[in-house]
Design a protein around this motif. Structure first.
Motif, PDB file in Angstrom:
ATOM      1  N   ARG A   1       0.844  -1.192   0.000  1.00 51.81           N
ATOM      2  CA  ARG A   1       0.000   0.000   0.000  1.00 51.81           C
ATOM      3  C   ARG A   1       0.887   1.252   0.000  1.00 51.81           C
TER       4      ARG A   1
ATOM      5  N   ASP B   1      -9.267   7.430   0.038  1.00 55.04           N
ATOM      6  CA  ASP B   1      -9.471   7.607  -1.404  1.00 55.04           C
ATOM      7  C   ASP B   1      -8.223   7.236  -2.203  1.00 55.04           C
TER       8      ASP B   1
ATOM      9  N   HIS C   1      -5.860   5.080  -1.318  1.00 55.75           N
ATOM     10  CA  HIS C   1      -5.715   3.623  -1.276  1.00 55.75           C
ATOM     11  C   HIS C   1      -6.688   2.958  -2.244  1.00 55.75           C
ATOM     12  N   VAL C   2      -7.926   3.417  -2.245  1.00 58.52           N
ATOM     13  CA  VAL C   2      -8.929   2.845  -3.139  1.00 58.52           C
ATOM     14  C   VAL C   2      -8.527   3.059  -4.596  1.00 58.52           C
ATOM     15  N   GLU C   3      -8.088   4.257  -4.938  1.00 59.17           N
ATOM     16  CA  GLU C   3      -7.684   4.557  -6.311  1.00 59.17           C
ATOM     17  C   GLU C   3      -6.514   3.685  -6.750  1.00 59.17           C
ATOM     18  N   SER C   4      -5.515   3.520  -5.890  1.00 58.61           N
ATOM     19  CA  SER C   4      -4.341   2.732  -6.274  1.00 58.61           C
ATOM     20  C   SER C   4      -4.704   1.262  -6.475  1.00 58.61           C
ATOM     21  N   ILE C   5      -5.530   0.724  -5.614  1.00 62.97           N
ATOM     22  CA  ILE C   5      -5.948  -0.678  -5.759  1.00 62.97           C
ATOM     23  C   ILE C   5      -6.834  -0.836  -6.994  1.00 62.97           C
ATOM     24  N   HIS C   6      -7.701   0.141  -7.235  1.00 65.47           N
ATOM     25  CA  HIS C   6      -8.555   0.118  -8.423  1.00 65.47           C
ATOM     26  C   HIS C   6      -7.702   0.077  -9.699  1.00 65.47           C
ATOM     27  N   ARG C   7      -6.654   0.890  -9.748  1.00 65.32           N
ATOM     28  CA  ARG C   7      -5.784   0.929 -10.922  1.00 65.32           C
ATOM     29  C   ARG C   7      -5.058  -0.409 -11.119  1.00 65.32           C
TER      30      ARG C   7
ATOM     31  N   ILE D   1      -6.118  -3.384 -10.180  1.00 64.94           N
ATOM     32  CA  ILE D   1      -7.101  -4.371 -10.647  1.00 64.94           C
ATOM     33  C   ILE D   1      -7.480  -4.106 -12.099  1.00 64.94           C
ATOM     34  N   ALA D   2      -7.591  -2.846 -12.485  1.00 65.61           N
ATOM     35  CA  ALA D   2      -7.897  -2.519 -13.882  1.00 65.61           C
ATOM     36  C   ALA D   2      -6.804  -3.046 -14.809  1.00 65.61           C
TER      37      ALA D   2
ATOM     38  N   ARG E   1      -7.325  -6.765 -15.204  1.00 69.60           N
ATOM     39  CA  ARG E   1      -8.464  -7.043 -16.085  1.00 69.60           C
ATOM     40  C   ARG E   1      -8.145  -6.754 -17.545  1.00 69.60           C
TER      41      ARG E   1
END
Length: 129
Positions: free
Chosen positions: A86, A103, A105-111, A113-114, A117
């Motif tokens: 993290r 926010d 942390h969420v953005e970095s994890i989202h990126r 995972i994207a 995918r």
């Protein structure tokens, strides 16, 4: 009487392909990054487990030597694993503490995972996105 616990069996890491990844994340107008390691069983995998440690730990949390090596167990079960550091931990950027929040942390994890995918990770060389 002395009780001595039995030694735990070692969890041998199964053969796998590993790739260090870096995911860029904007934090308060600055370019930061999170670091991770993608491990894929040699036979490949259809599912990736994204392993995120708690606030004060880094990705080594999931690779404790011995029988408690969660990533080795999942690789043997046929899953790929993405071990993430993290923001502020491990090999990730260390922005000022006031700039790190939920926010970010969420953005970095989202990126991260994207990228999984999209199929972008997967080679054996280190990459930065």
């Amino acid at each position: 009487m002395t009780v001595v616990p039995a030694p735990l069996p070692e969890a041998d890491t199964p053969p796998c392909v590993g790739e260090d990844i870096t995911v860029r994340v904007p934090v308060d107008g600055t370019d930061q990054h999170i670091a991770g390691r993608l491990l894929v069983p040699e036979q490949g995998a259809d599912t990736v487990q994204v392993l995120i440690p708690g606030l004060t730990y880094d990705r080594r949390y999931w690779t404790v030597p011995g029988a408690y090596d969660y990533s080795a167990h999942m690789l043997r079960a046929g899953y790929a694993v993405l071990l993430l550091d993290r923001l502020g931990t491990g090999a990730s950027s260390r922005p000022h503490g006031d700039d790190v929040n939920l926010d970010n942390h969420v953005e970095s994890i989202h990126r991260a995972i994207a990228l999984l995918r999209s199929g972008t990770p997967g080679a054996t060389a280190s990459r930065t996105w």
